[in-house]
Design an enzyme around this catalytic site. Structure first.
Site, PDB file in Angstrom:
ATOM      1  CD1 TRP A 181       3.503  -1.290  -3.611  1.00 29.35           C
ATOM      2  CD2 TRP A 181       5.159  -1.092  -5.105  1.00 29.35           C
ATOM      3  NE1 TRP A 181       3.992  -0.008  -3.535  1.00 29.35           N
ATOM      4  CE2 TRP A 181       5.000   0.139  -4.440  1.00 29.35           C
ATOM      5  CE3 TRP A 181       6.146  -1.205  -6.085  1.00 29.35           C
ATOM      6  CZ2 TRP A 181       5.788   1.257  -4.729  1.00 29.35           C
ATOM      7  CZ3 TRP A 181       6.932  -0.105  -6.375  1.00 29.35           C
ATOM      8  CH2 TRP A 181       6.752   1.115  -5.695  1.00 29.35           C
ATOM      9  CG  ASP A 262      10.476  -4.532  -5.607  1.00 31.86           C
ATOM     10  OD1 ASP A 262      11.319  -4.005  -4.855  1.00 31.86           O
ATOM     11  OD2 ASP A 262       9.340  -4.035  -5.806  1.00 31.86           O
ATOM     12  CE  LYS A 298       8.429   0.380   2.221  1.00 32.38           C
ATOM     13  NZ  LYS A 298       7.013   0.537   2.110  1.00 32.38           N
TER      14      LYS A 298
HETATM   15  N1  KET Z   1       8.707  -2.364  -3.920  1.00 33.16           N
HETATM   16  C1  KET Z   1       7.732  -2.777  -3.089  1.00 33.16           C
HETATM   17  C2  KET Z   1       7.321  -4.209  -3.137  1.00 33.16           C
HETATM   18  C3  KET Z   1       7.158  -1.867  -2.202  1.00 33.16           C
HETATM   19  O1  KET Z   1       6.220  -2.307  -1.388  1.00 33.16           O
HETATM   20  C4  KET Z   1       7.567  -0.518  -2.194  1.00 33.16           C
HETATM   21  C5  KET Z   1       6.902   0.464  -1.330  1.00 33.16           C
HETATM   22  C6  KET Z   1       8.605  -0.156  -3.066  1.00 33.16           C
HETATM   23  C7  KET Z   1       9.143  -1.101  -3.918  1.00 33.16           C
HETATM   24  C8  KET Z   1       9.153   1.228  -3.185  1.00 33.16           C
HETATM   25  O2  KET Z   1       9.469   1.891  -2.065  1.00 33.16           O
HETATM   26  P1  KET Z   1      10.498   3.131  -2.141  1.00 33.16           P
HETATM   27  O3  KET Z   1      10.077   4.020  -1.046  1.00 33.16           O
HETATM   28  O4  KET Z   1      10.404   3.754  -3.497  1.00 33.16           O
HETATM   29  O5  KET Z   1      11.828   2.515  -1.922  1.00 33.16           O
HETATM   30  N2  KET Z   1       5.782   0.268  -0.793  1.00 33.16           N
HETATM   31  C9  KET Z   1       5.041   1.077   0.149  1.00 33.16           C
HETATM   32  C10 KET Z   1       5.019   2.534  -0.138  1.00 33.16           C
HETATM   33  C11 KET Z   1       4.574   2.906  -1.528  1.00 33.16           C
HETATM   34  O6  KET Z   1       3.552   2.426  -2.018  1.00 33.16           O
HETATM   35  O7  KET Z   1       5.270   3.754  -2.123  1.00 33.16           O
HETATM   36  C12 KET Z   1       3.628   0.491   0.290  1.00 33.16           C
HETATM   37  O8  KET Z   1       3.290  -0.470  -0.418  1.00 33.16           O
HETATM   38  O9  KET Z   1       2.891   0.972   1.143  1.00 33.16           O
END
Ligand code: KET
Length: 453
Positions: A181, A262, A298
């Site tokens: 990511w 994660d 998500k």
């Molecule tokens: N870890 C991974 C692997 C991940 O894909 C995301 C978010 C997060 C943590 C963090 O999400 P949060 O909303 O802070 O709980 N991914 C999507 C959004 C982003 O990039 O912020 C994405 O990859 O599209």
């Protein structure tokens, strides 16, 4: 532009230099300022002063969230946003889970207040989140070996852990998968934690480079942190098999490394919260010490509520108490204490058997819709592409994303010619795709793959 502004320096216009006719004067036709004797002391300044921020250059757009900004600016009606991993309905609209609305109504009825939370967050949330992860009644919970504190979703929770690593494990390296990511590298860079990559994705097989991964973990300096995606690896959609997880745990234990999970997609990979926590639970059963960052963006669709947690599994309750106290110490000057709304939603949903059941059903529905469009996209590609290319990797990938194998130029073509917005590493979010758009997307992919190199 900046330098020409600089050379101008201060410029001030005296009243006599202003065209009086153009000034709106009062009813008497005169301006009291212009009538005063001390005319020359009244100055109107138009300042073009060198900025203290001249040294600050323009930052590039974020590789993931910047895609949504570009999408918004596109006026073509065919446009499709497959950039950010955010769930959409078949009508491509954002989705608020019914169970979330229900929990929010309950909160309104109860008249819950807006007092500060403690630094570690809402107690009922912290209990619920650890139980969802490890399973209620798991020994690590019963023996109070987990330090859990509410974080600002997955990102904020990762950042807290990174700060703890920087403070208490100076010089220790974090190993992250190649690819990963996009924000992982930023998080560790900002926390000043050194990192390097371990092999993960093999473009030849469009699968896991398991041997490479094991070798790189083995060769890392003893006591390194190994960042692992608990399920639904982002961006590849390729997870280790249960047997491979066992071997990963073996080598991590052998080398005295510290795993760092994660978990941003619990429930989204398989549709089952328990199944998606299997990797984490395997490590817990072995009595290992490790970190787990969680996110409810998500699986509960709470993207904007910023709700998640950092859990540190320790070998004793005493160590967990001390770790928790230091996590709180890190959080306090960063953001003081976390927001309450999302924490209450999670605590209410998980704490009520009926709502918990409804959540699981909605999660299955969301995961199911993604699986259906995944299949439809594959079928469309196979029926339209006469080249004989094997597209079956799309069906093997899991979770929200498909890693298409399209390179940057091909991804650019997807956007510039077809108005399909995606990240430049070739990732598409199937959560942003509808059945109705599968054929169009297949056309775009086939054109980009065969006609752009
Ligand atoms: N870890 C991974 C692997 C991940 O894909 C995301 C978010 C997060 C943590 C963090 O999400 P949060 O909303 O802070 O709980 N991914 C999507 C959004 C982003 O990039 O912020 C994405 O990859 O599209």
């Amino acid at each position: 532009m900046a330098s020409s502004m600089l050379s101008l320096g201060w410029t001030s216009l005296l009243p006599r230099e202003i065209n009086k006719d153009k000034l709106k004067l009062g009813p008497s036709g005169s301006n009291p300022f212009l009538r005063t004797k001390s005319l020359s002391r009244v100055t109107m300044s138009v300042s073009v002063k060198p900025s203290r921020f001249e040294g600050i250059t323009m930052a590039p757009p974020d590789p993931i969230l910047g895609v949504s900004e570009a999408f918004k600016a596109d006026t073509n009606e065919l446009k499709l946003n497959l950039g950010v991993g955010a769930y959409r309905t078949e009508e491509l609209q954002p989705y608020v889970l019914n169970v979330v609305k229900k929990a929010e109504n309950l909160m309104l009825e109860r008249g819950d207040n807006k007092e500060y939370l403690p630094i570690e967050g809402l107690a009922a949330f912290n209990k619920a989140t650890a139980e969802l992860l490890f399973g209620a009644g798991h020994p690590v919970i019963k023996e109070q070996k987990v330090a859990t504190i509410q974080g600002l979703s997955g990102t904020g929770s990762l950042r807290l852990a990174a700060a703890l690593i920087e403070r208490y494990f100076p010089g220790a390296k974090v190993l992250i998968s190649a690819p990963t990511w996009g924000n992982h590298k930023n998080i560790f860079n900002d926390a000043k934690v050194p990192w390097s990559e371990y092999r993960y994705y093999d473009p030849k097989t469009i699968g896991l480079d398991f041997e490479g991964m094991i070798q790189d973990i083995k060769e890392a300096p003893e006591g390194s942190f190994i960042l692992l995606h608990g399920c639904a690896h982002n961006p590849t959609g390729i997870d280790p098999t249960p047997e491979q997880w066992v071997k990963i745990a073996d080598v991590i234990q052998e080398k005295n490394h510290i795993p760092f999970f994660d978990v941003a997609y619990q429930g989204f990979a398989s549709g089952s919260l328990d199944e998606d926590a299997a990797s984490v639970r395997l490590f817990a059963e072995r009595g290992m010490e490790f970190f787990v960052a969680q996110s409810y963006s998500k699986n509960l669709g709470l993207y904007a509520e910023r709700i998640g947690a950092i859990n540190v599994v320790c070998s004793s309750a005493d160590a967990a108490t001390r770790v928790k106290s230091q996590l709180k110490r890190i959080a306090r000057p960063m953001y003081s204490n976390p927001p309450v709304h999302g924490a209450r939603i999670v605590a209410n949903v998980v704490g009520d058997a009926t709502m918990f059941g409804e959540w699981k059903a909605e999660m299955e529905m969301m995961a199911g819709r993604i699986k259906t469009v995944r299949q439809r996209l594959y079928d469309s590609l196979v029926s339209k592409d006469k080249s004989g290319k094997d597209w079956s990797f799309i069906l093997k990938q899991i979770g929200m994303f498909s890693f298409t194998g399209l390179n940057k130029a091909q991804s650019d073509n997807m956007t510039n010619k077809w108005h399909v917005y995606m990240t430049k590493d070739g990732r598409i979010s199937l959560a942003g795709l509808s059945m109705a758009k599968c054929e169009y997307l297949a056309d775009a992919i086939i054109d980009s793959y065969h006609n752009v190199s």
